[in-house]
Scaffold this active site. Sequence first.
Site, mmCIF file in Angstrom:
data_model
loop_
_atom_site.group_PDB
_atom_site.id
_atom_site.type_symbol
_atom_site.label_atom_id
_atom_site.label_comp_id
_atom_site.label_asym_id
_atom_site.label_seq_id
_atom_site.Cartn_x
_atom_site.Cartn_y
_atom_site.Cartn_z
ATOM 1 N N PRO A 168 -26.418 -38.281 -25.877
ATOM 2 C CA PRO A 168 -26.809 -36.874 -25.790
ATOM 3 C C PRO A 168 -25.691 -36.012 -26.359
ATOM 4 O O PRO A 168 -24.526 -36.220 -26.031
ATOM 5 C CB PRO A 168 -26.950 -36.642 -24.277
ATOM 6 C CG PRO A 168 -26.076 -37.669 -23.638
ATOM 7 C CD PRO A 168 -26.060 -38.850 -24.568
ATOM 8 N N MET A 169 -26.029 -35.076 -27.232
ATOM 9 C CA MET A 169 -25.018 -34.147 -27.756
ATOM 10 C C MET A 169 -25.630 -32.755 -27.830
ATOM 11 O O MET A 169 -26.527 -32.503 -28.645
ATOM 12 C CB MET A 169 -24.518 -34.605 -29.131
ATOM 13 C CG MET A 169 -23.637 -35.840 -29.077
ATOM 14 S SD MET A 169 -22.954 -36.285 -30.680
ATOM 15 C CE MET A 169 -24.362 -37.040 -31.469
ATOM 16 N N GLU A 170 -25.137 -31.882 -26.976
ATOM 17 C CA GLU A 170 -25.653 -30.524 -26.917
ATOM 18 C C GLU A 170 -25.501 -29.845 -28.281
ATOM 19 O O GLU A 170 -24.441 -29.930 -28.907
ATOM 20 C CB GLU A 170 -24.880 -29.720 -25.858
ATOM 21 C CG GLU A 170 -25.495 -28.385 -25.582
ATOM 22 C CD GLU A 170 -24.490 -27.369 -25.073
ATOM 23 O OE1 GLU A 170 -23.285 -27.672 -25.048
ATOM 24 O OE2 GLU A 170 -24.931 -26.266 -24.741
ATOM 25 N N GLN B 285 -31.804 -35.576 -19.573
ATOM 26 C CA GLN B 285 -30.526 -35.489 -18.855
ATOM 27 C C GLN B 285 -30.408 -34.161 -18.106
ATOM 28 O O GLN B 285 -30.540 -33.087 -18.698
ATOM 29 C CB GLN B 285 -29.338 -35.613 -19.806
ATOM 30 C CG GLN B 285 -28.019 -35.704 -19.033
ATOM 31 C CD GLN B 285 -26.778 -35.751 -19.911
ATOM 32 O OE1 GLN B 285 -26.429 -34.761 -20.533
ATOM 33 N NE2 GLN B 285 -26.125 -36.903 -19.947
ATOM 34 N N CYS C 28 -19.442 -33.915 -18.472
ATOM 35 C CA CYS C 28 -19.193 -32.709 -19.281
ATOM 36 C C CYS C 28 -17.829 -32.100 -18.921
ATOM 37 O O CYS C 28 -17.577 -31.778 -17.757
ATOM 38 C CB CYS C 28 -20.312 -31.695 -19.067
ATOM 39 S SG CYS C 28 -20.112 -30.249 -20.127
ATOM 40 N N LYS D 62 -24.238 -40.874 -16.358
ATOM 41 C CA LYS D 62 -23.270 -40.963 -17.465
ATOM 42 C C LYS D 62 -21.982 -40.303 -16.992
ATOM 43 O O LYS D 62 -21.998 -39.142 -16.575
ATOM 44 C CB LYS D 62 -23.829 -40.264 -18.703
ATOM 45 C CG LYS D 62 -22.922 -40.320 -19.929
ATOM 46 C CD LYS D 62 -23.688 -39.910 -21.188
ATOM 47 C CE LYS D 62 -22.813 -39.910 -22.435
ATOM 48 N NZ LYS D 62 -21.954 -38.717 -22.529
ATOM 49 N N GLY E 85 -17.925 -44.248 -26.587
ATOM 50 C CA GLY E 85 -16.669 -43.622 -26.993
ATOM 51 C C GLY E 85 -16.008 -44.369 -28.126
ATOM 52 O O GLY E 85 -15.683 -45.550 -28.000
ATOM 53 N N GLY F 127 -22.218 -41.524 -30.311
ATOM 54 C CA GLY F 127 -22.316 -40.073 -30.405
ATOM 55 C C GLY F 127 -22.090 -39.580 -31.820
ATOM 56 O O GLY F 127 -22.969 -39.657 -32.682
ATOM 57 N N ARG F 128 -20.865 -39.106 -32.083
ATOM 58 C CA ARG F 128 -20.611 -38.402 -33.345
ATOM 59 C C ARG F 128 -20.831 -39.251 -34.583
ATOM 60 O O ARG F 128 -21.166 -38.716 -35.651
ATOM 61 C CB ARG F 128 -19.191 -37.825 -33.323
ATOM 62 C CG ARG F 128 -19.065 -36.671 -32.330
ATOM 63 C CD ARG F 128 -17.660 -36.467 -31.887
ATOM 64 N NE ARG F 128 -17.153 -37.670 -31.240
ATOM 65 C CZ ARG F 128 -15.875 -37.955 -31.097
ATOM 66 N NH1 ARG F 128 -14.972 -37.145 -31.570
ATOM 67 N NH2 ARG F 128 -15.508 -39.065 -30.479
HETATM 68 C C1 FMN Z 1 -21.058 -31.723 -29.722
HETATM 69 C C2 FMN Z 1 -21.147 -32.630 -28.533
HETATM 70 C C3 FMN Z 1 -22.051 -32.356 -27.523
HETATM 71 C C4 FMN Z 1 -22.151 -33.213 -26.410
HETATM 72 N N1 FMN Z 1 -23.105 -32.954 -25.451
HETATM 73 C C5 FMN Z 1 -23.280 -33.845 -24.426
HETATM 74 C C6 FMN Z 1 -24.354 -33.687 -23.494
HETATM 75 O O1 FMN Z 1 -25.181 -32.768 -23.587
HETATM 76 N N2 FMN Z 1 -24.449 -34.605 -22.487
HETATM 77 C C7 FMN Z 1 -23.569 -35.657 -22.363
HETATM 78 O O2 FMN Z 1 -23.696 -36.458 -21.440
HETATM 79 N N3 FMN Z 1 -22.578 -35.833 -23.253
HETATM 80 C C8 FMN Z 1 -22.424 -34.971 -24.284
HETATM 81 N N4 FMN Z 1 -21.454 -35.199 -25.213
HETATM 82 C C9 FMN Z 1 -20.643 -36.435 -25.129
HETATM 83 C C10 FMN Z 1 -21.305 -37.561 -25.944
HETATM 84 O O3 FMN Z 1 -22.540 -37.938 -25.374
HETATM 85 C C11 FMN Z 1 -20.387 -38.795 -26.002
HETATM 86 O O4 FMN Z 1 -20.133 -39.202 -24.681
HETATM 87 C C12 FMN Z 1 -19.059 -38.494 -26.704
HETATM 88 O O5 FMN Z 1 -19.279 -37.811 -27.925
HETATM 89 C C13 FMN Z 1 -18.277 -39.786 -26.965
HETATM 90 O O6 FMN Z 1 -18.974 -40.624 -27.849
HETATM 91 P P1 FMN Z 1 -18.516 -40.755 -29.398
HETATM 92 O O7 FMN Z 1 -17.037 -41.057 -29.386
HETATM 93 O O8 FMN Z 1 -19.370 -41.862 -29.931
HETATM 94 O O9 FMN Z 1 -18.803 -39.425 -30.047
HETATM 95 C C14 FMN Z 1 -21.315 -34.349 -26.310
HETATM 96 C C15 FMN Z 1 -20.400 -34.610 -27.338
HETATM 97 C C16 FMN Z 1 -20.308 -33.781 -28.434
HETATM 98 C C17 FMN Z 1 -19.320 -34.112 -29.528
#
Ligand code: FMN
Length: 338
Positions: free
Chosen positions: A33-35, A88, A118, A157, A223, A246-247
Site C-alpha cells: 500500500p502506498m498513499e 487497509q 505509518c 502491517k 522493505g 513498494g517503491r
Molecule cells: C509514498 C508512500 C506511501 C506509503 N503509504 C503507505 C500506506 O498507505 N500504508 C502502509 O501500510 N504503508 C505505506 N507505505 C509504506 C510501504 O507500504 C512500504 O512499507 C515501504 O515503502 C517499504 O517498502 P519498499 O522499501 O519496498 O518501498 C508508503 C510508502 C511510500 C513510499
Amino acid sequence: MPVVSSVPANSTLAITGRTGRVLTFPNGVFLAPMEGVTDPVFRDLVIALGGVGGAITEFIRISVSAMSAKVVKRYLGPPRDDTPVGVQFMAADEQHLPASIAAAERVGAPWIDLNFGCPVPVVFNKCAGSALLGKPEVLARIVRAAVQSTSLPVSAKIRVGIDAPTRLREIVAAVVEAGAAMLTVHARLRCQPYTHPATWEWLAIAREERDRQTRRIPLIGNGGVDEPSDVPRLLRETGCDGVMIGRAALADPWIFAQAAGASAPTLAQAADFALRYAAAVEAVRGRRGSLAKLKQLVRYYRAGGIFADAEDQRTQLLRCADLDAVRAWFTARTQGMA
Ligand SMILES: Cc1cc2nc3c(=O)[nH]c(=O)nc-3n(C[C@H](O)[C@H](O)[C@H](O)COP(=O)(O)O)c2cc1C
C-alpha cells in the site's frame, strides 16, 4: 544459517479468517500500500502486467466516525477475483473499526489489513499507525476487535519498532495471539526514513518469533526489495513466506512478472506503460492530475532502462508543466525515435 522458505513466491499462499473462511493468493508477492500511489488506476495497470499475488489499498484513516461504504469503494475500486486487494484501515482505537469493516465487506473487500507502520508525525502524534508499536497491548486490542467483528481474514502491517526493535518479538506474538491471519513486517524503524537501508535480519527475528507461536500465520517481509532477484533472496535469507514490494513497483512495474520468470520490459513497453497510466489517470482526475501522477512515476521510473544515461532528461521532465510535452517524450520512445 539462512532458512529456505517453505512457500516460494511462485506458489499460492492462503490466509484464514476467524470462522475458517479461506482466501487464496495466486502467489506470495504483494504490491505494498502506498498513499497517493497505489490507487485503483495504478494497481490495475500493475496487476495486468502479471506476477502480483495480492495488493492493499492506500490506508484509510478512521478517526471520529466509521468509514462509509462509498469512501471504501473509492479506495478499493471494483472487486477482482484474480488478485485479491485488501482494504487497509488505520485507527488509534477500535471504536469505529467494526462498522468500517462491515462497510468494506459490503463493497466486496476480500480481506482487511490494519496499519501499524505509518511514521508521519500527524498520525504518530494521534497515537495511530507506528505509535502503536510502543503499545503492543493496544495494538493487540485493535486487531482482536477487528477479527471478532468479521469472518474476513484480518492482517496487520508493522514496522519493527519506534526507535529500536526491542519489542518486535512481543508485537509479533501479540498480533498472532489476537487472531490475525497474516503479518507483514516492514524492516525499518519508525525513526528511519525510506532512504535508510532495510535490515532483513529483523525479518528473520520476526519469523523466528512467528515460528514459536502455536498458531502459524504467513509472514510477509517488506522493505528494500529493489530487483526481481531480491524476492527469492529475501525469502531465502529470512524464511518469510512472502514478499511485499513498494517503491520498486513504481520504478519497474514489471518487477512482479520478472520475479515470476518473465523477461524485462523493452524501452517501448516501458514508455507505453507511462502513456497508458497518464491516459487512465486523466480519465479520472483530468489533465492536472494526469501530469502530477506522470511526474510521480518519472521520479522513480527505470523500467526498460528508460532513463539510463538520461538523468538530465528525467530532471527536465520533472520541471515540465506541459502534459502534452511529457507525453510526447514517452511517445517518441514507443516509436523507437529516441
Ligand atoms: C509514498 C508512500 C506511501 C506509503 N503509504 C503507505 C500506506 O498507505 N500504508 C502502509 O501500510 N504503508 C505505506 N507505505 C509504506 C510501504 O507500504 C512500504 O512499507 C515501504 O515503502 C517499504 O517498502 P519498499 O522499501 O519496498 O518501498 C508508503 C510508502 C511510500 C513510499
